[in-house]
Design an enzyme around this catalytic site. Structure first.
Site, PDB file in Angstrom:
ATOM      1  N   TYR A 171       0.531  -1.282   0.065  1.00  0.00           N
ATOM      2  CA  TYR A 171      -0.025  -0.041  -0.004  1.00  0.00           C
ATOM      3  C   TYR A 171       0.934   1.279  -0.075  1.00  0.00           C
ATOM      4  O   TYR A 171       0.770   1.849  -0.962  1.00  0.00           O
ATOM      5  CB  TYR A 171      -0.917  -0.075   1.043  1.00  0.00           C
ATOM      6  CG  TYR A 171      -1.974  -1.136   1.154  1.00  0.00           C
ATOM      7  CD1 TYR A 171      -2.883  -1.312   0.109  1.00  0.00           C
ATOM      8  CD2 TYR A 171      -1.955  -2.148   2.033  1.00  0.00           C
ATOM      9  CE1 TYR A 171      -3.786  -2.247  -0.029  1.00  0.00           C
ATOM     10  CE2 TYR A 171      -2.906  -3.172   1.995  1.00  0.00           C
ATOM     11  CZ  TYR A 171      -3.755  -3.082   0.880  1.00  0.00           C
ATOM     12  OH  TYR A 171      -4.726  -4.245   0.884  1.00  0.00           O
ATOM     13  N   PRO A 199     -11.321  -0.918  -2.163  1.00  0.00           N
ATOM     14  CA  PRO A 199     -12.366  -1.539  -2.653  1.00  0.00           C
ATOM     15  C   PRO A 199     -13.713  -1.026  -2.131  1.00  0.00           C
ATOM     16  O   PRO A 199     -13.750  -0.157  -1.327  1.00  0.00           O
ATOM     17  CB  PRO A 199     -12.074  -3.086  -1.832  1.00  0.00           C
ATOM     18  CG  PRO A 199     -11.324  -2.396  -0.683  1.00  0.00           C
ATOM     19  CD  PRO A 199     -10.588  -1.455  -1.119  1.00  0.00           C
ATOM     20  N   HIS A 240      -7.833   0.648   2.070  1.00  0.00           N
ATOM     21  CA  HIS A 240      -7.487  -0.566   2.514  1.00  0.00           C
ATOM     22  C   HIS A 240      -6.518  -0.828   3.441  1.00  0.00           C
ATOM     23  O   HIS A 240      -6.115  -1.890   4.021  1.00  0.00           O
ATOM     24  CB  HIS A 240      -7.267  -1.314   1.227  1.00  0.00           C
ATOM     25  CG  HIS A 240      -7.718  -2.697   1.250  1.00  0.00           C
ATOM     26  ND1 HIS A 240      -7.879  -3.599   2.563  1.00  0.00           N
ATOM     27  CD2 HIS A 240      -8.017  -3.809   0.308  1.00  0.00           C
ATOM     28  CE1 HIS A 240      -8.200  -4.819   2.159  1.00  0.00           C
ATOM     29  NE2 HIS A 240      -8.312  -5.034   0.793  1.00  0.00           N
ATOM     30  N   SER A 278     -10.296 -12.629  -4.711  1.00  0.00           N
ATOM     31  CA  SER A 278     -10.638 -12.787  -3.551  1.00  0.00           C
ATOM     32  C   SER A 278     -11.911 -13.284  -3.282  1.00  0.00           C
ATOM     33  O   SER A 278     -12.931 -12.939  -3.854  1.00  0.00           O
ATOM     34  CB  SER A 278     -10.386 -11.346  -2.541  1.00  0.00           C
ATOM     35  OG  SER A 278     -10.501 -11.530  -1.208  1.00  0.00           O
TER      36      SER A 278
END
Length: 640
Positions: free
Chosen positions: A95, A108, A334, A550
């Site tokens: 990140y 997301p 996230h 995922s």
């Protein structure tokens, strides 16, 4: 991603204070095991000559007394000194070092069931109820009363680290010129009046949720939200859409923020945003299209600056979107927590709202509340230039995203479980088959696997593009060989078993991605030049996840989605339900090789073929109900 459940009744429910959980440290896998697994994962994905070269590089790296052993010793020392040897490396690599814009590329979204608001008051009642649920949930966290999560699925029944929950409402991602910083509010004393930031018409307002040491009721919150909507509608008071800056690349936003901070009013306003509990975005109507796909796009990027793309502040961990057209959900920054933590929190909020919505919320008028405050943000000519650039780049993101929500309803996890298969493994093999059908090859695949069984654990990677999966998909697509169904079924079972074994490796801390990442990062300090192991094309390719997947299961009507992680990639988030599977498929229009609709159709066809293969060896009474010859793809009215 393993599914979570609350503690079984037979086990005592402990408070979830993560400091109190006696969890083991993340183990360091044996070096030779990781190197052998790495080669096994990549051999069938690269040309033979390239693999032989990589094999020699790995052999030199892992030789007795070589660099690999030196780095492994350093890593074992790091394990002794830290709670989790990979967490800092992983956070930076995944990140904080990433310079791409947050919308689509990193953040997301969870999309709620469509709401049917008759008017603005209905929208604001929903928002007030949601904020009330947030405050109730935050009270559970503040008092350490949240029950501990327990693993379900593979190796079920183990307690999981709860630390991520305590970042839900206390984290902020600060942009940096070369690296971002994840800021956590750590003060144990009560700060200034707790507040939520409400975004409305691209303006930002401070909504105090505690006034005179009293938490506002839903009626109070509704009253305050009505005031905010009225204030936001005053065009004479409108300020430039500063939120757009947070949608830009991270280095560009860091530069723009430095300019903003030169003004004391801006410093105060930014401080209020950065310390808030969460954002609530009161969106205007979107495009008018209210399919699952279009509502998801409103959450992923807001439709650009002409719709709701500026009605955001992407650095904040949680942005709850409540749209006038019934588009609702949450956008997640996230870096502080994983998707399953977001889902657990969100399901708690929705259950709270279902209980609360049985009564009509009216404005409270017991006492006059102080009006919410509009945040003043002064916009210099330089900032105006940054805004214009940010708006243009967000529009490019909007136009480039190729995205579809595809609901496969021929069957769901009930049928898969009847075959004695793991739904996650079955779907992963179907994704490999779909990809192979389209491109005649497999590619490095990422499937997130929770390592919360360990102190401060986040995730590692299940590399589901296994040699066994390749053998199965080749058999399913080689129509000349005419392999008997029984042999194909055996290959499917072998592929499923390989996925299960890798899943267990990952969730027990024995996978390769975190281990190789840590060795690479330790080498930065130890070596003058990057080791050839980490400059080798096979290693670089192994980290370009063309298929990013995922499993995000939910018990309520909602789904999660995200964008691809490489320019030629696909994102594939899936939510298995008893009789259906929802897929969110993403890619980029700029890549001529990819098509989200085609990939969704290939996934549907693969799932049907795998069902038929399973049914070929079943007695009649255990076959799936009403077999369908084909899965209708998105182009055949299956798009949600």
């Amino acid at each position: 991603m393993p599914i979570l459940e609350k503690a079984p009744q037979k086990m005592p429910v402990k408070a979830s204070s993560w400091e109190e959980l006696d969890l083991p440290k993340l183990p360091v896998p044996p070096l030779q095991q990781t190197l052998a697994t790495y080669l096994q994962c990549m051999q069938h994905l690269v040309p033979e000559e390239q693999f032989r070269k990589s094999q020699a590089i790995v052999k030199r790296f892992g030789a007795p007394g070589g660099l690999g052993e030196t780095l492994q010793e350093k890593l074992l020392e790091r394990q002794e000194k830290t709670a989790n040897w990979v967490s800092e490396y992983w956070l930076n690599d995944m990140y904080l070092n990433n310079r791409l814009a947050l919308p689509v590329n990193s953040s997301p979204a969870v999309i709620f069931a469509r709401q049917h608001f008759q008017d603005t008051n209905d929208q604001l009642r929903f928002a007030a109820c949601l904020i009330s649920g947030v405050l109730s949930y935050k009270t559970l966290l503040d008092s350490h009363s949240l029950p501990t999560d327990w693993a379900k699925g593979q190796l079920s029944g183990q307690p999981l680290c709860m630390k991520q929950y305590y970042r839900l409402f206390s984290s902020y991602r600060l942009p940096g010129h070369t690296q971002d910083t994840l800021v956590a509010q750590k003060s144990s004393i009560m700060p200034e009046p707790e507040h939520v930031i409400v975004a409305c018409c691209n303006q930002f307002f401070v909504l105090d949720v505690v006034i005179n040491f009293r938490r506002l009721s839903e009626g109070d919150l509704f009253t305050q939200l009505r005031k905010i909507v009225k204030m936001a509608s005053n065009e004479d008071e409108r300020l430039p859409p500063i939120g757009l800056l947070t949608s830009d690349g991270r280095s560009e936003w860091a530069k723009a923020r430095t300019v903003l901070l030169k003004d004391s009013t801006n410093r105060d306003s930014l401080d209020m945003i950065e310390r808030c509990i969460c954002l609530v975005c009161l969106d205007g109507p979107g495009t008018g299209e209210l399919s699952d796909t279009h509502r998801a796009l409103q959450l992923l990027h807001g439709g650009g600056c002409s719709l709701n793309g500026a009605n955001r502040w992407y650095d904040k961990s949680l942005q709850f979107v409540v749209g006038r057209d019934g588009t609702c959900g949450v956008v997640c920054e996230h870096s502080p927590f994983d998707g399953i933590v977001l889902v657990q929190c969100t399901e708690h909020l929705l259950k709270h709202m279902m209980t609360s919505n049985k009564k009509l919320v009216r404005a409270d008028s017991v006492s006059e509340l102080p009006a919410p405050r509009r945040l003043r943000l002064k916009c210099s000519p330089e900032t105006q230039g940054h805004l214009a650039s940010s708006a243009e780049k967000l529009q490019r993101i909007v136009k480039n995203l190729d995205f579809i929500v595809y609901k496969f309803d021929n069957y769901g996890k009930t049928f898969i479980k009847k075959q004695k298969y793991s739904p996650d493994g079955f779907i992963q093999v179907a994704l490999q088959l779909a990809y192979y059908r389209l491109y005649q090859r497999l590619v490095p695949t990422y499937e997130s696997a929770s390592i919360r069984r360990f102190q401060e654990g986040r995730v590692d990677n299940i590399r589901s593009a296994t040699p066994e999966a390749l053998a199965f998909v080749q058999a399913m697509t080689d129509h000349k060989a005419a392999m008997p169904a029984s042999e194909k079924l055996q290959l499917l079972q072998t592929a499923m078993q390989a996925h299960k074994q890798y899943t267990v490796m990952a969730i027990t801390g024995m996978a390769i991605d975190n281990h190789l990442l840590a060795l690479r990062e330790l080498a930065r300090d130890l070596c003058k030049e990057p080791p050839e192991m980490f400059m080798d094309e096979t290693y670089l390719m192994s980290n370009r996840f063309v298929l990013s997947t995922s499993q995000v299961p939910t018990t309520m009507e909602m789904f999660c989605c995200y964008g691809p992680v490489v320019p030629n990639g696909n994102g594939a988030c899936y939510n298995p339900q008893p009789e259906a599977i929802t897929f969110c498929i993403s890619s980029f229009h700029s890549c001529k090789e990819t098509s989200s609709v085609e990939f969704a159709e290939a996934v549907g066809a693969s799932l049907v073929d795998m069902r038929d293969l399973c049914s070929s060896r079943q007695p009649a009474d255990s076959k799936p109900p009403a077999p369908k010859e084909k899965a209708r793809g998105p182009s055949q009215a299956k798009q949600s």
